[in-house]
Design a protein around this motif. Structure first.
Motif, mmCIF file in Angstrom:
data_model
loop_
_atom_site.group_PDB
_atom_site.id
_atom_site.type_symbol
_atom_site.label_atom_id
_atom_site.label_comp_id
_atom_site.label_asym_id
_atom_site.label_seq_id
_atom_site.Cartn_x
_atom_site.Cartn_y
_atom_site.Cartn_z
ATOM 1 N N SER A 197 0.791 -0.943 -0.046
ATOM 2 C CA SER A 197 -0.008 0.385 -0.208
ATOM 3 C C SER A 197 0.875 1.118 0.394
ATOM 4 O O SER A 197 -0.108 2.477 -0.492
ATOM 5 C CB SER A 197 -0.949 0.161 1.544
ATOM 6 O OG SER A 197 -2.039 -0.939 1.111
ATOM 7 N N GLY A 198 1.871 0.926 0.253
ATOM 8 C CA GLY A 198 3.371 2.679 0.719
ATOM 9 C C GLY A 198 2.166 3.006 0.929
ATOM 10 O O GLY A 198 1.756 3.693 2.302
ATOM 11 N N ALA A 317 9.038 -2.084 2.794
ATOM 12 C CA ALA A 317 8.605 -2.312 4.585
ATOM 13 C C ALA A 317 9.339 -1.773 4.991
ATOM 14 O O ALA A 317 8.175 -1.876 6.839
ATOM 15 C CB ALA A 317 10.445 -3.864 4.521
ATOM 16 N N VAL A 318 9.656 -1.022 5.445
ATOM 17 C CA VAL A 318 9.867 0.258 6.179
ATOM 18 C C VAL A 318 8.976 1.570 5.502
ATOM 19 O O VAL A 318 8.873 2.965 6.931
ATOM 20 C CB VAL A 318 11.156 0.837 6.511
ATOM 21 C CG1 VAL A 318 12.025 -0.076 7.115
ATOM 22 C CG2 VAL A 318 11.783 2.017 5.419
ATOM 23 N N GLY A 321 8.602 5.062 6.163
ATOM 24 C CA GLY A 321 9.967 5.691 6.653
ATOM 25 C C GLY A 321 10.654 5.337 5.883
ATOM 26 O O GLY A 321 10.801 4.995 4.154
ATOM 27 N N ASP A 322 12.477 6.697 5.892
ATOM 28 C CA ASP A 322 13.264 6.318 4.997
ATOM 29 C C ASP A 322 14.337 5.506 5.017
ATOM 30 O O ASP A 322 14.726 5.002 6.309
ATOM 31 C CB ASP A 322 13.943 8.393 5.190
ATOM 32 C CG ASP A 322 12.751 8.661 4.089
ATOM 33 O OD1 ASP A 322 11.874 8.692 3.498
ATOM 34 O OD2 ASP A 322 13.080 9.589 4.908
ATOM 35 N N VAL A 323 14.951 5.398 4.037
ATOM 36 C CA VAL A 323 16.210 4.116 4.452
ATOM 37 C C VAL A 323 17.241 4.467 3.762
ATOM 38 O O VAL A 323 16.630 4.795 2.909
ATOM 39 C CB VAL A 323 15.839 2.500 4.335
ATOM 40 C CG1 VAL A 323 15.311 2.687 3.093
ATOM 41 C CG2 VAL A 323 16.676 2.198 5.168
ATOM 42 N N ILE A 392 12.255 -9.070 8.724
ATOM 43 C CA ILE A 392 11.888 -7.912 7.553
ATOM 44 C C ILE A 392 11.395 -8.793 6.257
ATOM 45 O O ILE A 392 12.517 -9.790 5.595
ATOM 46 C CB ILE A 392 12.745 -6.867 7.672
ATOM 47 C CG1 ILE A 392 12.663 -5.702 6.955
ATOM 48 C CG2 ILE A 392 14.373 -7.418 7.223
ATOM 49 C CD1 ILE A 392 13.375 -4.723 7.253
ATOM 50 N N GLU A 393 10.872 -8.249 4.974
ATOM 51 C CA GLU A 393 10.585 -8.635 4.060
ATOM 52 C C GLU A 393 11.675 -8.128 3.191
ATOM 53 O O GLU A 393 11.968 -6.556 2.369
ATOM 54 C CB GLU A 393 9.612 -9.418 3.286
ATOM 55 C CG GLU A 393 8.734 -10.366 3.838
ATOM 56 C CD GLU A 393 8.804 -11.478 3.267
ATOM 57 O OE1 GLU A 393 10.251 -11.796 2.844
ATOM 58 O OE2 GLU A 393 8.397 -12.347 4.042
#
Length: 578
Positions: A197-198, A317-318, A321-323, A392-393
């Motif tokens: 879904s983002g 997956a996050v 959020g940012d990664v 986590i995927e």
């Protein structure tokens, strides 16, 4: 055509990478105004309008009601939903002369929610489905591929409002069916895949992907079932836990200069008994994750050493959020993280989060970093010697992986997203307090769905899927004209006959592109192939023998018909009866 605002090009534009971009520019359908921003010229606009009308017809047929909201929007609604921050750099932000924050709308959940809240107050008002076909804006870092990834684009976005989940599921299915009718009418080759879904939020989500080699989205499908999913949405089958009793204790070894998986495997096969592969090692990739409005948090992503971390899966997956990967400065500030030799112990003792791939189940034994330069630990057992902080995927999905539904293995393909449907649930209703008075007399929180379809992108998708080495080949439902009539004979009688034929075809209700230019037959034929009208009628050398030629652009077949029968033959070809 002698008066049509059209200039075809013989050479591909320098910035074009994919066929649709090259052909739409060469054929004079679009022109670049700025990176990711295009002008629609007459032929391109006709294709776009025809496609838009098909979308509108199917949306109206399923009970949708069309409205139009502004593209220039205030900050406050997006602050309320959290997406002013969540959208990050992709959001076009600006200020008016009074210093008020504004944005150019990327999508309109917030505005639709506010609108319904202001207009409706009773369960008797629902359900309702509202939609718009409108220009959207996203500040793409690297716009590319012409209309496929632009900064300004046209989208149909619709929203359903229901009093219960059963109503939402019904609205979701209505949209799913309508999208299939739209794409089937267009002749698009597509698949429906499970998706994430983002930043949209919500639960159930599916993407419609047009199959295409130049697509940015990688998806997988089972070889033995109907399972299909965007790689970001693939859920790894979790192996059964293994027994721990009897497994040898972990041992730390001097492994020398072995900071990579390849060098570690070479060491293991030379120093240990047995044969080892990268799948026996545990790779720990160090990243930092920042949730909206919070600080960066250092996190380890553990995956089997024979797989890479797929950053698109990790980002999904996050979200929201940012990664980012750790920088040299991050490692320097955290001496407990020994680059190339990181293990779960060092991560967790440093106070950081350790997330593992679903395959790292209890009882699995690994070779991984010992948190000292030049050292690794052999036989580190999950569930005994370390316990991840979560799952986590993020590992890459590969062809040949087991299908998540347990039937067959996965194969990979590429596609272009042309539609995305979401069961949003109550995320936005909660944010804006969207309630109606229920049948019991008590407030009921409304549940929502959101459904997007890329209208301008579909023009490029059709060009990608329906072209050959000569040019475009539009489907009949969206082609700028039904028929392209070419005069390829300078004889005065032939010219007069072509003009009369054009008048007869026009009187028969066909939309006609009449090439009355003084150009050579070769130039006219090349342009007819490039422009891609489904039926081409040639008044050429056969005129002297009493015939005209009817060509089918998509099949390449050509048929000579008597002049007297030409109108009926062309009508039959346009109707698909020839």
């Amino acid at each position: 055509m002698s008066s049509l605002f059209l200039r075809t090009l013989r050479d591909d534009p320098a910035d074009a990478e994919v066929p649709s971009h090259k052909l739409l520019v060469r054929a004079g359908y679009i022109r670049r105004a700025a990176p990711g921003i295009y002008s629609w010229l007459p032929l391109g606009l006709k294709v776009y309008r025809n496609l838009e009308n098909i979308v509108r017809q199917e949306m109206d047929a399923m009970g949708g009601q069309e409205i139009l909201l502004p593209a220039l929007l205030p900050r406050d609604p997006y602050e309320t939903s959290g997406r002013w921050t969540e959208y990050g750099d992709n959001l076009f932000r600006l200020q008016d002369r009074k210093g008020n924050d504004m944005l150019l709308g990327p999508t309109h959940e917030e505005l639709f929610t506010q609108l319904v809240k202001g207009e409706y107050s009773s369960y008797k008002d629902l359900p309702v489905i509202l939609y718009q076909i409108q220009t959207k804006y996203r500040d793409e870092e690297r716009p590319r591929a012409g209309l496929l990834r632009g900064r300004e684009f046209v989208m149909k976005d619709s929203y359903s409002f229901d009093v219960d989940d059963a109503g939402l599921e019904h609205a979701y299915q209505l949209h799913r069916d309508a999208y299939q009718r739209i794409f089937d009418r267009l002749g698009v080759k597509y698949v429906i895949v499970a998706a994430t879904s983002g930043a949209m939020g919500g639960s159930a989500s599916e993407e419609f992907l047009a199959e295409c080699e130049v697509g940015e989205d990688t998806f997988v499908r089972s070889t033995e079932s109907g399972y299909a999913a965007n790689v970001e949405a693939v859920v790894t089958p979790v192996p059964a836990a293994l027994p721990i009793d009897g497994l040898p204790a972990p041992t730390v070894h001097e492994t020398g200069d072995t900071p990579t998986i390849d060098t570690l495997v070479d060491w293991a096969n030379g120093a240990l008994d047995g044969e080892y592969t990268a799948a026996d090692t545990l790779k720990n990739v160090m990243v930092k994750i920042r949730k909206p409005g919070e600080e960066w948090e250092i996190t380890a992503i553990a995956v089997p050493g024979d797989r890479e971390v797929d950053f698109k899966r990790l980002e999904a997956a996050v979200e929201p959020g940012d990664v980012e990967l750790l920088t040299d400065a991050d490692f320097a500030a955290n001496p407990g993280l020994v680059r190339g030799y990181i293990g779960p112990k060092g991560v967790q003792e440093s106070g950081f989060t350790y997330l593992a791939d679903p395959r790292v189940v209890t009882g699995t034994s690994w070779i991984t970093g010992a948190d000292e330069d030049g050292k690794h630990v052999v036989g580190l057992v999950a569930g005994r010697d370390f316990t991840p902080d979560g799952v986590i995927e993020a590992a890459e999905v590969r062809a040949g992986d087991p299908s998540p539904d347990g039937r067959g293995v996965l194969e990979t393909a590429r596609g272009i997203e042309i539609g995305h449907i979401f069961q949003l649930g109550r995320k936005y209703a909660d944010a804006f307090g969207l309630d109606v008075l229920g049948e019991s007399g008590k407030p009921v929180r409304v549940t929502m769905g959101s459904y997007g379809l890329g209208v301008s992108r579909l023009v490029a998708v059709l060009a990608e899927q329906m072209h050959d080495d000569k040019g475009l080949a539009w489907p009949r439902g969206v082609a700028p004209f039904d028929v392209h009539l070419v005069i390829a004979n300078k004889d005065e009688a032939a010219v007069a006959g072509a003009q009369e034929l054009a008048a007869q075809l026009d009187a028969a209700g066909l939309e006609l592109l009449f090439d009355d230019r003084k150009a050579s037959p070769g130039v006219k034929f090349k342009d007819a192939e490039l422009l891609g009208m489904p039926t081409v009628v040639v008044v050429g050398r056969g005129w002297a023998d009493g015939t005209v030629e009817i060509r089918d652009r998509s099949t390449g077949t050509a048929t000579a018909v008597p002049i007297a029968d030409a109108v009926d033959a062309v009508l039959a070809a346009v109707r698909g009866e020839a």
